[in-house]
Design a protein around this motif. Structure first.
Motif: not given
Length: 740
Positions: A76-79, A188-198, A200-202, A288-295
């Motif tokens: 199960t996904s972690e918070p 394995e990390l980049v292949a996580l399904p879209a509904d586990r995006w939280k 994945q970002l963690y 090169a379709l990608s997701t991203w996060q930025a601080s």
């Protein structure tokens, strides 16, 4: 190695070897320094082995067996622990730009290019994977105007809890096994399904903070950053998580350091022809379709806006420094990454409450609009003079949410797929926004708009290079790939190209032609079907055309085929033959006929005044009708075709329609009249326009110079001297060529 470019063609290189390794996620950690005009920090890139090498990758190795098993059931996904905490109020003043409404898109809406890259095929590859021998594999990223300080591999296996991404019983000290394990974890990390995006970002955040496990060799070229690891000869064995320390340069072409109209500093991505490669090392090709996060950290008092799905709240890290965090979970090209840092202020717009709860606006020195996910850049030029120009421009940019973002062009040379569809949908969206209008009134306004676009297309075709008028310049080679994925965008760096509208206009008229051919209802049904089928994918022209003709088979019987659409509309310069044969049907529109009547009145009045000379004879009073903004544009364009208009007519014209108070499109035509007829009382209007509406005023400089009038040339030089430092490089280059 650098791809050899023809400097006379101004081609744009896309150097990234995306067929060997494909970036799937970026983590950026940046500081914005307005004193040095530098953005500095770290970027972490997570890769997958590219399509060219996938068949011979480590999938057959025992330590990487999990990569072929997509049915693995994870716990199960972690918070999600996102680094955003308490809010600190930001003191700021006026601002003008649109921050999009809260994202409600389906998290499953992912781009999928089906292993097809874009761009012009290149004869040179960045490395040879068929004949490696003892040659190290070379990872090539798109990069320019950056100071790269350090590159290292990341030990993602050191992250606590990361064991869930591997079935290995334990981590051994054997170097090869450990390298395989790290790449397995990233896969394995980049292949996580879209509904586990939280989740994945963690873990992307945790991995990006993991310790390094060895520096990588790198070199920078004019357009690229090349990275290698000693004795690593294949993409499959190359580190799939790397960290890069770098700095931007003040002269970097991906961002603009300037001031708002209140004199306060700001920096923003300005839709540069080179996209974001001078903001961070990346893979630019659309594939090169990608997701991203930025601080992003900046001094207190500044607000950081980005094209993120979340509404970021600032966190105080230390006295005087705030941090802002954004993320995007739908894979998109790196070119859609957008940042704007300034003293922006959130402005609530009551009139738009139903559709858009808040609207963040900020002033930009150009007159263009630009769309990225969840943020729209608007110039202050579109705001004065009523809601018409601002409303239609917003509709155009919103349309890019479907064509440009949700669906992208697989080959960047097919710009019409984005701009043509957005221009066509602009009219439909604007009609829906004006709910008080009847069906006939809507159709009348759309025909009026078609009339204006026809005039612009006609003028542009007459005054531009033929090769820049072709919507599918690569013709049958469109979408073909080089072995590595590196490519060239024809004329991508040509300064004049960014001011051309041929891709907007010819694309619009093609779609209008098709809608009239199959019927509006059938056309819109096919368009909706197309969006649903290709959502999240990269397409070529034929993908849409084939579906439309399959849905409307009767058109093939009448001779409408993909081949003749290519021949008549996309593969040739000039006005498309079917458009010429159709004739100017919009002349029958009541709104256009009304303008024709008003033009006749002005011409007749001008003739009477000229005949009367200086004698003050009582003239019969002429009653002029009130006109819509687009009608005013058409009126002024029609009067521009007159050889001579006397000063009294120009004075009366401005007074009758209050032209100085109209929107920028109307004022632009007024300035053209002033310049053409050397109407000295209007020179102040021209100067104001050139200073405040820079991008829209570029070609006014040419008109001021071509008249060979001393006063006008002095005005051009004076305005350029005042505005040059605030102009983007392309605008400044074009104007300088006109003046010097």
């Amino acid at each position: 190695m650098e791809t050899q470019l023809d400097p006379m063609k101004d081609d744009l290189p896309l150097m990234a070897n995306t067929n060997y390794m494909l970036v799937k996620h970026y983590v950026l950690d940046l500081d914005v320094d307005f004193k040095s005009k530098v953005i500095e920090g770290i970027i972490v890139l997570f890769f997958e082995t590219g399509s060219q090498y996938r068949k011979t990758s480590c999938l057959d190795k025992e330590s990487c067996q999990s990569q072929v098993d997509e049915t693995c059931k994870m716990r199960t996904s972690e918070p999600c622990h996102i680094p955003v905490t308490n809010v600190r109020a930001c003191s700021s003043k006026t601002a003008v730009c649109g921050k999009g409404e809260e994202d409600t898109s389906d998290k499953n809406g992912n781009h999928s290019n089906k292993e097809q890259a874009s761009g012009i095929s290149s004869s040179q590859d960045c490395c040879d994977i068929e004949n490696h021998g003892n040659k190290d594999f070379l990872l090539v990223l798109d990069c320019c105007d950056l100071s790269v300080l350090k590159v290292e591999e990341i030990d993602v296996a050191a992250v606590s809890g990361i064991e869930k991404f591997t079935r290995s019983a334990k981590i051994t000290d054997v170097s090869k096994e450990l390298e395989n394990l790290r790449n397995q974890i990233v896969h394995e990390l980049v292949a996580l399904p879209a509904d586990r995006w939280k989740e994945q970002l963690y873990y992307f955040t945790r991995c990006s903070q993991a310790p390094g496990c060895g520096e990588l060799l790198f070199t920078t070229g004019t357009w690229s950053l090349e990275i290698r690891k000693s004795r690593i000869q294949t993409p499959a064995d190359f580190p799939h998580a790397i960290r890069i320390w770098y700095k931007t340069k003040p002269e970097g072409r991906s961002v603009t350091w300037t001031t708002d109209q209140s004199g306060r500093p700001c920096v923003y991505t300005m839709g540069s022809p080179i996209n974001n490669r001078a903001l961070f090392p990346c893979q630019e090709p659309p594939v090169a379709l990608s997701t991203w996060q930025a601080s992003v950290r900046a001094a207190a008092g500044f607000v950081v806006l980005m094209s993120g799905e979340n509404s970021a709240e600032p966190v105080q890290l230390q006295e005087g420094i705030l941090s802002w965090y954004y993320y995007v979970t739908m894979p998109m090209p790196a070119s859609t990454f957008t940042i704007a840092v300034g003293c922006w202020q959130e402005v609530k717009q009551q009139s738009f409450t139903a559709a858009n709860q808040t609207n963040v606006e900020f002033p930009l020195p150009s007159s263009q609009a630009d769309f990225s996910p969840h943020i729209i850049f608007l110039s202050q030029s579109v705001l004065p003079g009523g809601s018409h120009l601002c409303g239609t421009r917003l509709c155009h940019e919103i349309a890019h949410a479907w064509f440009g973002l949700a669906i992208g062009a697989r080959d960047w040379t097919e710009e019409w797929i984005s701009e043509g569809f957005a221009t066509f949908l602009e009219d439909i969206f604007w009609a829906r926004a004006q709910q008080q209008l009847s069906h006939d009134e809507v159709k009348g306004q759309q025909e009026l708009k078609a009339s204006l676009r026809w005039r612009r297309l006609r003028d542009e075709v007459q005054n531009s290079e033929e090769e820049l008028q072709v919507l599918r310049p690569k013709k049958e080679s469109t979408g073909e790939l080089s072995e590595s994925g590196a490519s060239i965008v024809k004329h991508g760096l040509k300064a004049e190209k960014i001011f051309m509208q041929v891709h907007y206009l010819k694309g619009y008229f093609l779609l209008r032609f098709l809608a009239r051919a199959v019927g509006e209802a059938s056309y819109l049904a096919s368009l909706q079907k197309f969006v649903q089928k290709f959502h999240g994918q990269l397409v070529l022209s034929q993908d849409f055309l084939c579906m439309l003709l399959e849905d409307n088979p009767e058109q093939k019987k009448s001779g409408l085929t993909v081949e003749n659409i290519f021949e008549n509309w996309l593969d040739t310069s000039g006005i498309p033959k079917p458009l010429l044969e159709e004739g100017e049907t919009w002349k029958e529109c009541r709104l256009v006929q009304q303008v024709s009547g008003e033009v006749t009145k002005w011409i007749q009045t001008n003739q009477r005044i000229r005949k009367s000379g200086k004698k003050k004879r009582k003239q019969d009073e002429v009653v002029f009708q009130k006109l819509l903004p687009d009608q005013l544009v058409l009126l002024l364009e029609s009067l521009l075709e007159e050889k001579t208009l006397c000063p009294r007519i120009l004075q009366c014209l401005e007074k009758t329609y209050q032209l100085r108070e109209q929107d920028a499109e109307v004022r632009h035509r007024w300035c053209e009249l002033v310049v053409k007829h050397k109407y000295v009382p209007g020179y102040g209007d021209v100067e104001k326009f050139l200073r405040e509406d820079q991008a829209m005023g570029v070609y006014l400089y040419g008109e001021l110079m071509v008249n060979e009038d001393v006063k006008q040339q002095e005005l051009a030089h004076k305005c350029f001297a005042a505005a040059r430092e605030h102009m983007d490089a392309s605008s400044a280059k074009v104007v300088a060529e006109m003046l010097f």
